[in-house]
Write a protein that holds these residues in place. Sequence first.
Motif, PDB file in Angstrom:
ATOM      1  N   ASP A 151      -0.574  -4.818  -9.169  1.00 56.78           N
ATOM      2  CA  ASP A 151      -0.633  -3.925  -8.016  1.00 56.78           C
ATOM      3  C   ASP A 151      -1.501  -2.734  -8.433  1.00 56.78           C
ATOM      4  O   ASP A 151      -0.978  -1.664  -8.770  1.00 56.78           O
ATOM      5  N   ASN A 168      -1.103  -3.682  -3.292  1.00 55.79           N
ATOM      6  CA  ASN A 168       0.019  -4.549  -3.666  1.00 55.79           C
ATOM      7  C   ASN A 168      -0.401  -6.008  -3.798  1.00 55.79           C
ATOM      8  O   ASN A 168      -1.043  -6.565  -2.901  1.00 55.79           O
ATOM      9  N   ASN A 169      -0.039  -6.608  -4.931  1.00 54.41           N
ATOM     10  CA  ASN A 169      -0.288  -8.018  -5.237  1.00 54.41           C
ATOM     11  C   ASN A 169      -1.758  -8.421  -5.104  1.00 54.41           C
ATOM     12  O   ASN A 169      -2.063  -9.574  -4.822  1.00 54.41           O
ATOM     13  N   ASP A 205       3.991 -12.581 -11.484  1.00 54.39           N
ATOM     14  CA  ASP A 205       3.784 -11.315 -10.789  1.00 54.39           C
ATOM     15  C   ASP A 205       2.307 -10.943 -10.856  1.00 54.39           C
ATOM     16  O   ASP A 205       1.719 -10.945 -11.934  1.00 54.39           O
ATOM     17  N   ASP A 239      -1.576  -0.605 -13.176  1.00 53.35           N
ATOM     18  CA  ASP A 239      -0.774  -1.553 -12.416  1.00 53.35           C
ATOM     19  C   ASP A 239       0.517  -0.820 -12.068  1.00 53.35           C
ATOM     20  O   ASP A 239       1.238  -0.363 -12.958  1.00 53.35           O
ATOM     21  N   LYS A 240       0.808  -0.679 -10.772  1.00 55.70           N
ATOM     22  CA  LYS A 240       2.009   0.016 -10.321  1.00 55.70           C
ATOM     23  C   LYS A 240       3.239  -0.837 -10.616  1.00 55.70           C
ATOM     24  O   LYS A 240       3.295  -2.016 -10.266  1.00 55.70           O
ATOM     25  N   ASP A 241       4.201  -0.251 -11.304  1.00 54.70           N
ATOM     26  CA  ASP A 241       5.459  -0.925 -11.610  1.00 54.70           C
ATOM     27  C   ASP A 241       6.619  -0.051 -11.163  1.00 54.70           C
ATOM     28  O   ASP A 241       6.467   1.154 -10.987  1.00 54.70           O
ATOM     29  N   THR A 242       7.774  -0.661 -11.027  1.00 50.04           N
ATOM     30  CA  THR A 242       8.964   0.063 -10.584  1.00 50.04           C
ATOM     31  C   THR A 242       9.383   1.126 -11.585  1.00 50.04           C
ATOM     32  O   THR A 242       9.638   2.271 -11.213  1.00 50.04           O
ATOM     33  N   VAL A 243       9.426   0.780 -12.865  1.00 43.88           N
ATOM     34  CA  VAL A 243       9.899   1.710 -13.892  1.00 43.88           C
ATOM     35  C   VAL A 243       8.784   2.648 -14.340  1.00 43.88           C
ATOM     36  O   VAL A 243       8.917   3.866 -14.270  1.00 43.88           O
ATOM     37  N   SER A 244       7.683   2.101 -14.829  1.00 36.40           N
ATOM     38  CA  SER A 244       6.547   2.933 -15.237  1.00 36.40           C
ATOM     39  C   SER A 244       5.261   2.147 -15.012  1.00 36.40           C
ATOM     40  O   SER A 244       5.232   0.922 -15.132  1.00 36.40           O
ATOM     41  N   ASP A 245       4.196   2.855 -14.681  1.00 32.87           N
ATOM     42  CA  ASP A 245       2.917   2.222 -14.404  1.00 32.87           C
ATOM     43  C   ASP A 245       2.253   1.799 -15.709  1.00 32.87           C
ATOM     44  O   ASP A 245       2.316   2.513 -16.707  1.00 32.87           O
TER      45      ASP A 245
END
Length: 134
Positions: free
Chosen positions: A38, A56-57, A35, A87-93
């Motif tokens: 982001d 993103n990416n 991964d 880094d942007k993550d789904t659960v927490s940055d």
Amino acid sequence: LLFSRRAVPKGAFAGVLRIGVVQIDGFSDMAGFMDRADPFVMLQLGEEIRQTSIKNNAGGKDVIFNEILSFMEKHLMQNMLKIQVYDKDTVSDDLMGECHVDLKMFDLKEDHEDEEEKIFEMLYNGKPAGKAIL
């Protein structure tokens, strides 16, 4: 009548502050197994927080933002700017790096625009993490 006035420190000002976030560089590209990071940049001045768009990416090397973030109500004595890269993550940055900048070190006069890019070394857990260019 008795009048009293405090001296204004060098570099202190009130009003609108616009900061150009140019790019980040030197951060880790990976954000986990298979991964890429982001990244986005967050600026905090007092209680006000502004952030760039999420790339993103894009990873963490040579990521271009070229965005202007504005603080509309900077107070006279509000001089500490916090710069953070996440880094942007789904659960927490996830924090990738941060630094604090004393705005008094710049000679910011009324209607002053500084076109010279400034490079800020970012730290994560006390160790060099990358650079933010504003």
